[in-house]
Design an enzyme around this catalytic site. Structure first.
Site, PDB file in Angstrom:
ATOM      1  N   GLY A  33       0.920  -0.949  -0.028  1.00  0.00           N
ATOM      2  CA  GLY A  33      -0.038  -0.175  -0.160  1.00  0.00           C
ATOM      3  C   GLY A  33       0.732   1.090   0.026  1.00  0.00           C
ATOM      4  CG  ASN A  34      -0.477   4.503  -1.443  1.00  0.00           C
ATOM      5  OD1 ASN A  34      -0.874   5.536  -0.978  1.00  0.00           O
ATOM      6  ND2 ASN A  34      -0.916   3.936  -2.625  1.00  0.00           N
ATOM      7  NE  ARG A  35       4.239   8.105   4.702  1.00  0.00           N
ATOM      8  CZ  ARG A  35       4.789   8.212   5.811  1.00  0.00           C
ATOM      9  NH1 ARG A  35       4.852   7.304   6.677  1.00  0.00           N
ATOM     10  NH2 ARG A  35       4.566   9.803   6.114  1.00  0.00           N
ATOM     11  CB  SER A  36      -2.505   8.314  -0.570  1.00  0.00           C
ATOM     12  OG  SER A  36      -3.750   9.323  -0.796  1.00  0.00           O
ATOM     13  CB  ALA A 110      -1.524   7.439  -3.863  1.00  0.00           C
TER      14      ALA A 110
END
Ligand code: CTP
Ligand code: CA
Length: 239
Positions: A33-36, A110
């Site tokens: 995943g990502n931090r958005s 994102a």
């Protein structure tokens, strides 16, 4: 023209906003995943609704607390449909479906660039004393570039976001310029990100570029202020 964000200048327009961050499963219990947080996309949806637009928000893994300004819709207010999604494939399907009726599509999500090639049905177990198997990644389709290439509706405006850090090759704006030319979108909203900037924060600083990489607007302030500046740039590009 009218002051920024004033009035119902998006009345009757259909807009699609993707927001949040996609997650790609590694196994049944893990993901890449990502931090958005989705805050900028939620602010874009709220601002468009306040300006009279019909809004579809394709929400990738957005925490319910972040969606609170939109759900439940107060009586007579935000005309927003929230479509929750998880993976990039789900986000692509939802955006394509909604884009068929959209005047504007804003890709604020994102999107994971890569996903694991295969996903086992069972959880990956560690084996004492043995290195894990490498996870082979394959590239996801570029949803924004696809939307820009094949407009789902005549005259549809396509807007991308680019979170850049700058590196040894080029600064934030130069990376943004190159991306604007590469993607084929009508507008690219560029913001600098890092530990303290952009992700998860409540304020933002952006530069809006056109498809040729020329600066069309700059905005600094809350994510709502940035959102209204983006819709201003959209209206300026279309009128
Ligand atoms: N995007 C997309 N589909 C992808 C990747 C990105 O639609 N598979 C969209 C994002 O939603 C955003 C824009 O493209 O609007 C820019 O995303 P970004 O990650 O900055 O661009 P990339 O082309 O993936 O380049 P980078 O190598 O910098 O990650
Ligand atoms: Ca990317």
């Amino acid at each position: 023209g009218a002051p920024a964000g004033a009035g119902r200048d998006l009345a009757g327009r259909n807009v699609v906003v993707s927001a949040g961050g996609t997650r790609e499963p590694i196994d049944p219990v893990r993901f890449i995943g990502n931090r958005s947080s989705g805050r900028q996309g939620v602010a874009l949806a709220a601002a468009a609704a306040a300006r009279g637009a019909h809004v579809t928000l394709v929400a990738a893994n957005i925490d319910p607390s972040v969606l609170e300004p939109l759900t439940p819709a107060p009586p007579g207010a935000p005309d927003v449909t929230v479509v929750p999604v998880g993976t990039t494939a789900q986000l692509a399907d939802a955006v394509h479906a909604a884009a068929a009726a959209a005047d504007v599509v804003v890709m604020a999500a994102a999107v994971a660039d890569f996903r694991p090639e295969t996903v086992p049905e069972a959880k990956i177990k560690k084996v004492a004393g043995r290195h894990p198997e490498p996870i082979r990644l394959v590239e996801n389709p570029d949803i924004l570039a696809g939307l820009a290439r094949e407009r789902r509706r005549p005259g549809q405006l396509v807007v991308g976001f680019a979170a850049e850090t700058g590196d040894a090759q080029a600064g934030v704006l130069e990376h943004g310029r190159r991306k604007a030319r590469r993607k084929g979108a009508d507008l690219l909203v560029v913001n600098a990100v890092g530990e303290q900037q952009g992700f998860g924060t409540t304020s933002n600083e952006v530069t809006v570029l056109d498809g040729a990489g020329e600066v069309v607007a700059r905005a600094e302030g809350s994510k709502r202020v940035v959102a209204d500046a983006v819709w201003d740039a959209v209206l300026k590009t279309r009128s």
